[in-house]
Design a protein around this motif. Sequence first.
Motif, short mmCIF file in Angstrom:
data_model
loop_
_atom_site.label_atom_id
_atom_site.label_comp_id
_atom_site.label_asym_id
_atom_site.label_seq_id
_atom_site.Cartn_x
_atom_site.Cartn_y
_atom_site.Cartn_z
N PRO A 116 0.97 -1.30 0.04
CA PRO A 116 -0.03 -0.15 0.09
C PRO A 116 0.83 1.23 -0.07
CG PRO A 116 -0.72 -1.71 1.71
CD PRO A 116 0.56 -2.08 1.39
N GLY A 117 0.44 2.18 -0.84
CA GLY A 117 1.13 3.66 -0.70
C GLY A 117 2.19 3.61 -1.98
N ASP A 155 0.79 -11.12 -5.13
CA ASP A 155 0.02 -9.88 -5.11
C ASP A 155 -0.28 -9.47 -6.40
OD1 ASP A 155 -0.64 -9.25 -2.10
OD2 ASP A 155 1.62 -9.18 -2.01
N ARG A 186 7.36 -2.54 4.92
CA ARG A 186 6.50 -2.76 5.44
C ARG A 186 6.64 -2.30 6.59
NH1 ARG A 186 6.15 -9.48 5.70
NH2 ARG A 186 4.45 -8.73 7.20
#
Length: 546
Positions: free
Chosen positions: A89-90, A129, A286
């Motif tokens: 994310p990000g 992912d 992370r």
Amino acid sequence: MKSSLLRWRAARRGHGIAAVALTAAAAALGVSMFGGGPVDRPGRPGEDLAEQLDVLRGANDLVRATRADVGHDPALYPTAYGRLEAALPGIPAGRLPGIQAGALADLARTDVLDTPAWRAHYVCLSLEDSEDSGSADAATVLERAGLREQAGSEALAYLRAPDEEDDALTSLTTRAAFLRTSTCLGRDDEVPRAVLDRLAADAASAAQPVPVLYTVEALRAVGVRAHATRALRGAGSRMDADCVGLDPIQRAALALLRHRLTRQAGACLLPALCDSDTQTRWLVRRALALGAGAGAGAGDPPGPLPAPVGGIRPDGLVAKSPAQMGTLTATYNAARALTAAARQTHTPDWLTKRLKRLGSDPGLDPSDRVPLAMTCHRLALACGPEAEKGARAVGRLAVPARLTTENQRVWYGAMAARAEFGLGCPRTSVELPPDEVTGTVLSDWSLRTVVVLADAGCAAQAERLTAETDLVAQARQALRDGDLLTASDAVQAALASAQSIPQSLWDELPGLLEPYRDRKYPDLYGTSPGGAATADATRAAYYLLA
């Protein structure tokens, strides 16, 4: 530490090597100990060897294997962790292109440094992912690569019966990876509950954060709760220690196990987002996402993080890092070259300092202790407690009673390490392959076997194995054929077996080796005429010239 030094997965090269981590490391380092005989030779070359080693200096202050830039082709390891980082994310949209199943299958089939189960592990991570992978899952990709059944069987076999020769951390990391792989392939139901309970117990008693984190996460995926009891002991003070006191990948794993990041830890981790190792960058990113980036208070939302430094190719694969890293194997070869040229007292300061830092690093991978100890011993350096542990480990290495095709890596590694420390000839039996018994030429492997036998003090066996071979003629022919490494091994084997070496050969060697000198750095040598300098070839040349 990066590259060969600290990648927390049982070994980048796969379980086949990890299973014999200490002896395999020694095997990679095992080269001739012989430096000469009672004959007249020209003056020693290599006056500028120590200075010219700077061109082989890696980004991690170890010696690189070659002066040529390497590592721009795609590989499974950077693809797996590079894609995981890009999927966090990000990360701006568009950073994670879909992976072409055919390209990934081809890579899995050809990236043969790893065993099938390790290749399957990286395939699973690469697709974990991916929103668009051509509708292919890991099982389909591995089936296409011809690895699915073999990889699944290897992973389950290790989970049920880990290799007894693996150290505790190697075993823990391997089992965590292979449990994750079995889950990915839909075979986790074949793992007995007792195996999972044992894995959870081992995670609780292990101190290194990275393998513990991977084990906890792999067990969580199959519904088993594990605790990082020992790894979290004193975690607060360890996380807030000086930035050089804990490797970034370990600090990141510790933060992830604690589910929080302090201001000091965030400040230490932020520079590691530019690390050359994709696994390190993934874990660090992370950890920073937990909420306390540099300059923020604990629990504060993180500020925007820099975009990933690595790039993903249009086919979805990731190339090896362009950073040119050194290895302990190449460093040991350089150390041998320095001693053969009588230049060990001129060992570059950058290398001496790096070896001593490794020797004082409690986070050093246990499999790196023996090669570190061998290198420091060769250079007569006191490198610290980790090197001392490696030296003690050599004394515990068992040499198989008989050399076979199946155990040759273990046998050679143990023999080379024992030879470095002068531990004497062990009880072991060696025979040449049937097609070489009556031949006039020995294979490269047989030459190395003869030399390491003599290095370890087994001169009688070395002489017996070479009785029918004209090693001097083989050395001359190898040099004519452009094979410096074989030529050097043949001469060392001749010395080892007490064969007569004419003075004319010593007189001719400087001229015969001239084509192998690096054009820009003439005190370094390449493996073939006109080739770029390599650490192994430089060692081989100075053992001929010493």
